[in-house]
Design a protein around this motif. Structure first.
Motif, mmCIF file in Angstrom:
data_model
loop_
_atom_site.group_PDB
_atom_site.id
_atom_site.type_symbol
_atom_site.label_atom_id
_atom_site.label_comp_id
_atom_site.label_asym_id
_atom_site.label_seq_id
_atom_site.Cartn_x
_atom_site.Cartn_y
_atom_site.Cartn_z
ATOM 1 N N GLU A 279 4.355 -33.252 22.569
ATOM 2 C CA GLU A 279 3.721 -31.952 22.368
ATOM 3 C C GLU A 279 4.062 -31.367 21.010
ATOM 4 O OE1 GLU A 279 3.734 -29.321 25.913
ATOM 5 O OE2 GLU A 279 5.196 -30.773 26.692
ATOM 6 N N THR A 282 2.018 -27.019 21.898
ATOM 7 C CA THR A 282 2.475 -26.505 23.190
ATOM 8 C C THR A 282 3.998 -26.520 23.314
ATOM 9 O OG1 THR A 282 1.946 -28.715 24.012
ATOM 10 C CG2 THR A 282 0.392 -26.951 24.518
ATOM 11 N N PHE A 353 -0.539 -33.542 22.446
ATOM 12 C CA PHE A 353 -1.108 -32.218 22.199
ATOM 13 C C PHE A 353 -0.868 -31.821 20.741
ATOM 14 C CE2 PHE A 353 -0.037 -32.356 26.652
ATOM 15 C CZ PHE A 353 -1.012 -31.613 27.305
ATOM 16 N N GLY A 355 -2.641 -28.906 17.676
ATOM 17 C CA GLY A 355 -3.680 -27.905 17.473
ATOM 18 C C GLY A 355 -3.176 -26.701 16.713
ATOM 19 N N VAL A 370 -7.962 -27.433 19.149
ATOM 20 C CA VAL A 370 -6.946 -28.215 19.859
ATOM 21 C C VAL A 370 -7.477 -29.622 20.117
ATOM 22 C CG1 VAL A 370 -5.628 -28.437 22.016
ATOM 23 C CG2 VAL A 370 -5.939 -26.192 20.968
ATOM 24 N N ILE A 372 -6.424 -33.003 22.398
ATOM 25 C CA ILE A 372 -5.578 -33.521 23.464
ATOM 26 C C ILE A 372 -5.998 -34.960 23.742
ATOM 27 C CG2 ILE A 372 -4.768 -33.224 25.837
ATOM 28 C CD1 ILE A 372 -5.632 -30.300 25.637
ATOM 29 N N GLU A 385 -11.639 -32.731 22.046
ATOM 30 C CA GLU A 385 -11.484 -31.597 21.123
ATOM 31 C C GLU A 385 -11.899 -30.319 21.836
ATOM 32 O OE1 GLU A 385 -13.210 -29.963 16.812
ATOM 33 O OE2 GLU A 385 -13.571 -32.035 17.450
ATOM 34 N N TYR A 386 -11.071 -29.287 21.697
ATOM 35 C CA TYR A 386 -11.343 -28.004 22.343
ATOM 36 C C TYR A 386 -11.311 -26.885 21.298
ATOM 37 C CZ TYR A 386 -10.118 -30.535 26.624
ATOM 38 O OH TYR A 386 -10.057 -31.449 27.644
ATOM 39 N N ILE A 395 -3.800 -19.610 24.060
ATOM 40 C CA ILE A 395 -4.295 -20.907 23.584
ATOM 41 C C ILE A 395 -3.368 -22.021 24.039
ATOM 42 C CG2 ILE A 395 -4.685 -22.290 21.502
ATOM 43 C CD1 ILE A 395 -5.624 -19.617 20.171
ATOM 44 N N ARG A 396 -2.086 -21.789 23.961
ATOM 45 C CA ARG A 396 -1.120 -22.797 24.415
ATOM 46 C C ARG A 396 -1.257 -23.031 25.922
ATOM 47 N NH1 ARG A 396 3.987 -21.130 24.023
ATOM 48 N NH2 ARG A 396 4.882 -23.181 23.636
ATOM 49 N N ARG A 398 -3.933 -22.486 27.830
ATOM 50 C CA ARG A 398 -5.203 -23.167 28.111
ATOM 51 C C ARG A 398 -5.128 -24.644 27.725
ATOM 52 N NH1 ARG A 398 -8.892 -19.309 29.467
ATOM 53 N NH2 ARG A 398 -8.444 -17.200 28.706
ATOM 54 N N SER A 399 -4.376 -24.948 26.675
ATOM 55 C CA SER A 399 -4.218 -26.341 26.263
ATOM 56 C C SER A 399 -3.502 -27.142 27.342
ATOM 57 C CB SER A 399 -3.445 -26.415 24.944
ATOM 58 O OG SER A 399 -4.129 -25.743 23.908
#
Length: 414
Positions: A279, A282, A353, A355, A370, A372, A385-386, A395-396, A398-399
């Motif tokens: 990570e 995150t 992770f 982003g 982001v 993943i 890609e998000y 954001i963290r 949701r990731s």
């Protein structure tokens, strides 16, 4: 018959704690079809509590009082109710024995006011406290039924389940029950999910449908009313199937308190598979989420927090040229993070992770970008890609949820 819930405690009025106990009791009442029209929070003041009880008696048959059963001078709920009803308090022998055993085990002198925790309402029944010392009380008097319960949730919840519910079932008799099922979804907004279910919502009678935001997921609660649990479940089953079919792409499990992380750990354990992660943005949140679930050690041996580029090279073996050529926020770096972590720990899955959590953009990429990756033993790596909205920690969060959903889908062979 209708019910009213009175929570006692100045700390709730000051905002120091949240009144989750009332929610738990309200759900129980709903299951047995007992209407509850009023909930009140009152401080640790005998005069105001007495007036609150008096008002409740004018509009409700069944009255719950929660809190104020402890040993301190401001814990006066049982005493106030007894005085209001003109009755005395009795000492429960079992509760007194438990208090005495506690004193002997801790080798502490027991103050005299501790004995108040063993009191219950004369003419009523003591309610056993499985996890604490303060006994509860049930009393039926003058067309009212009173339940007096402790405030700490770890004491109140078992008392409700084991002591209150059987008595409530007898009081409720043949009244209809309410049964609910919560389905959980991730990857689509509440408005989009509501739109997908619009015709069902417009036609709803029994069962009913309601949508909720639950952290980063969307919950869809289905509630049926019937004469029995079996009849309610017969009403719910076809609707559950229909909702899950329409939203299968986003489905992550069922349950009021179950999250996709719970489902992932359950599936990994069932399939005897393991997972690790590397990570960056995150910073270990994915791994902490997994590790918060009981039994996660069976499926999660450990992982990597590689926040700085040099640590990605040092711990994972990512070449500096890879980062220089692609940028640290890139599909390629996420892919190598996932694959190298999976190889180093010989797990079945590895996630990577990377982003931009913010507040500023990075390498020309906007906040919320982001990448993943999910590496799988003997299968090609998946990279997604998000573009998430929200503040840094949103954001963290949701990731992490997105990574869990990727893994959940693979475990379900989607």
């Amino acid at each position: 018959m209708n019910a009213e819930i009175i929570a006692v405690g100045t700390e709730m009025l000051l905002g120091e704690i949240v009144n989750t106990n009332a929610q738990y009791v309200a759900k129980l009442l709903a299951r047995y079809g007992v209407p509850s029209y009023y909930q009140t929070v009152v401080g640790d003041n005998p005069k105001r509590l007495a007036s609150t009880i008096e008002l409740a008696e004018t509009r409700s048959h069944l009255i719950f009082l929660i809190g104020g059963l402890g040993p301190t001078p401001d814990d006066l709920t049982k005493q106030t109710l007894a005085q209001h009803l003109g009755i005395s308090l009795k000492t429960d022998a079992n509760a007194l024995a438990k208090l005495t055993a506690w004193q002997q085990q801790t080798q502490k002198k027991m103050p005299a006011n501790n004995l108040a925790q063993a009191y219950y309402l004369d003419g009523g029944e003591p309610l056993k406290n499985q996890t604490g010392l303060a006994v509860g009380s049930y009393l039926s008097k003058d067309d009212h039924d009173y339940f007096v319960l402790p405030g700490p949730p770890r004491e109140m919840l078992p008392m409700v389940d084991h002591e209150v519910e059987p008595r409530l079932a007898r009081l409720a008799g043949r009244q209809q029950i309410f049964m609910s099922r919560m389905l959980r979804f991730f990857g689509s907004g509440e408005s989009s999910i509501a739109d997908c279910l619009a015709d069902l919502i417009d036609q709803q009678r029994n069962p009913t449908i309601a949508t909720y935001i639950k952290d980063y997921e969307v919950g869809v609660r289905l509630t049926a009313r019937a004469d029995s649990e079996e009849a309610a479940m017969q009403l719910l089953t076809p609707l559950i199937t229909e909702v899950k079919n329409r939203l299968s792409e986003y489905y992550v499990g069922a349950g009021e308190d179950r999250r996709v992380s719970d489902e992932v750990v359950r599936l990994l354990k069932e399939k005897q598979l393991t997972v690790t992660a590397a990570e960056s943005l995150t910073a270990g949140l994915f791994q902490a989420t997994l590790a918060s679930i009981s039994g996660a050690s069976e499926v999660f041996p450990g992982g990597f927090v590689t926040y700085a580029n040099g640590v990605k090279e040092q711990l994972l073996g990512i070449k500096s040229a890879t980062i220089e050529d692609n940028g640290v926020v890139s599909a390629k770096v996420a892919e190598e993070m996932a694959e190298l972590s999976e190889r180093k720990l010989s797990t079945d899955f590895g996630l990577g992770f990377t982003g931009v959590a913010g507040p500023d953009e990075l390498e020309g990429k906007p906040v919320g970008t982001v990448f993943i990756a999910l590496a799988m033993r003997d299968r090609p790596t998946i990279v997604a890609e998000y573009h998430f909205a929200g503040e840094r920690n949103e954001i963290r969060g949701r990731s992490v949820e997105a990574g869990l959903k990727m893994l959940y889908d693979q475990l379900n062979n989607k």
